[in-house]
Design a protein around this motif. Structure first.
Motif, PDB file in Angstrom:
ATOM      1  N   LEU A 297      -3.892  10.131  -0.197  1.00 31.44           N
ATOM      2  CA  LEU A 297      -4.537   9.052  -0.951  1.00 31.44           C
ATOM      3  C   LEU A 297      -3.778   7.754  -0.734  1.00 31.44           C
ATOM      4  N   SER A 298      -4.517   6.664  -0.682  1.00 31.92           N
ATOM      5  CA  SER A 298      -3.901   5.375  -0.450  1.00 31.92           C
ATOM      6  C   SER A 298      -4.272   4.420  -1.590  1.00 31.92           C
ATOM      7  N   MET A 299      -3.283   3.681  -2.075  1.00 25.05           N
ATOM      8  CA  MET A 299      -3.546   2.747  -3.166  1.00 25.05           C
ATOM      9  C   MET A 299      -2.813   1.438  -2.866  1.00 25.05           C
ATOM     10  N   THR A 300      -3.538   0.318  -2.988  1.00 24.63           N
ATOM     11  CA  THR A 300      -2.917  -0.986  -2.725  1.00 24.63           C
ATOM     12  C   THR A 300      -2.688  -1.720  -4.036  1.00 24.63           C
ATOM     13  N   PHE A 301      -1.450  -2.175  -4.231  1.00 17.73           N
ATOM     14  CA  PHE A 301      -1.091  -2.935  -5.429  1.00 17.73           C
ATOM     15  C   PHE A 301      -0.981  -4.415  -5.057  1.00 17.73           C
TER      16      PHE A 301
ATOM     17  N   THR B 263       0.849  -1.194   0.000  1.00 20.12           N
ATOM     18  CA  THR B 263       0.000   0.000   0.000  1.00 20.12           C
ATOM     19  C   THR B 263       0.881   1.240   0.000  1.00 20.12           C
TER      20      THR B 263
ATOM     21  N   GLU C 288       0.948   5.439   0.196  1.00 24.59           N
ATOM     22  CA  GLU C 288       0.170   6.608   0.616  1.00 24.59           C
ATOM     23  C   GLU C 288       0.844   7.853   0.058  1.00 24.59           C
TER      24      GLU C 288
END
Ligand SMILES: C[S@@+](CC[C@H](N)C(=O)[O-])C[C@H]1O[C@@H](n2cnc3c(N)ncnc32)[C@H](O)[C@@H]1O
Length: 154
Positions: A94-98, A88, A90
């Motif tokens: 904003l947070s994005m999980t790959f 993840t 940040e």
């Protein structure tokens, strides 16, 4: 500009319609990686080229034990066994999980071989000095983070 969103394992393009295909930092996130590479071979014209960049399998196989410049890099799983991992990021709230997959380097070469593509060049780019923000960040220059390949359909 014609933009299409599709599964890489089922590309909505005709056979032999492309002279260049680029897969930038995506194949390690694609579940059906061998099927996606077969699709690349299908849509390339003879003599066409395929450029790909992935997380280097050495990078995905292990972790630094600490955040120091001389920290040991430890492979605690089996390098040769594929496994899934998630990270993840940040940024600016904003947070994005790959969701990715570690595969040994051979898995990509076998997929290219079975699709009839010939590897022409391989690069292991190092992190440039200007991207190192602190002395501890030097650890990222001790191993290849990414793998770049160029293959050709004969
Ligand atoms: C790490 S991101 C990189 C995105 C972009 N290439 C970049 O550099 O910013 C990986 C991308 O692969 C896409 N992806 C994963 N599996 C896929 C599949 N089966 N077909 C098409 N795209 C896929 C994800 O949706 C994601 O956008």
């Amino acid at each position: 500009m014609d933009i299409r969103l599709a599964d890489a394992a089922s590309i909505p393009l005709d056979d032999e319609c492309a002279d260049l295909v680029v897969a930038f930092m995506s194949l390690h996130d694609v579940d059906a990686m061998p099927a996606a590479i077969k699709e690349v071979a299908r849509i390339l014209v003879p003599g066409g080229r395929f450029c790909l960049a992935i997380v280097h399998p050495i990078n995905s196989s292990g972790r630094f034990e600490a955040s120091t410049a001389d920290a040991r890099f430890v492979i605690s799983e089996d390098y040769l066994r594929p496994f899934r991992y998630s990270e993840t990021e940040e940024r600016d709230g904003l947070s994005m999980t790959f969701h990715s997959q570690h595969r040994p380097i051979e898995a990509y070469f076998v997929a290219l071989e079975e699709a009839g593509l010939l590897v022409e060049t391989l690069r292991e780019p190092s992190v440039p000095d200007q991207a190192i923000m602190s002395p501890a960040g030097r650890r990222w220059q001790r191993l290849p983070l990414f793998l770049h390949l160029r293959a050709r359909r004969p």
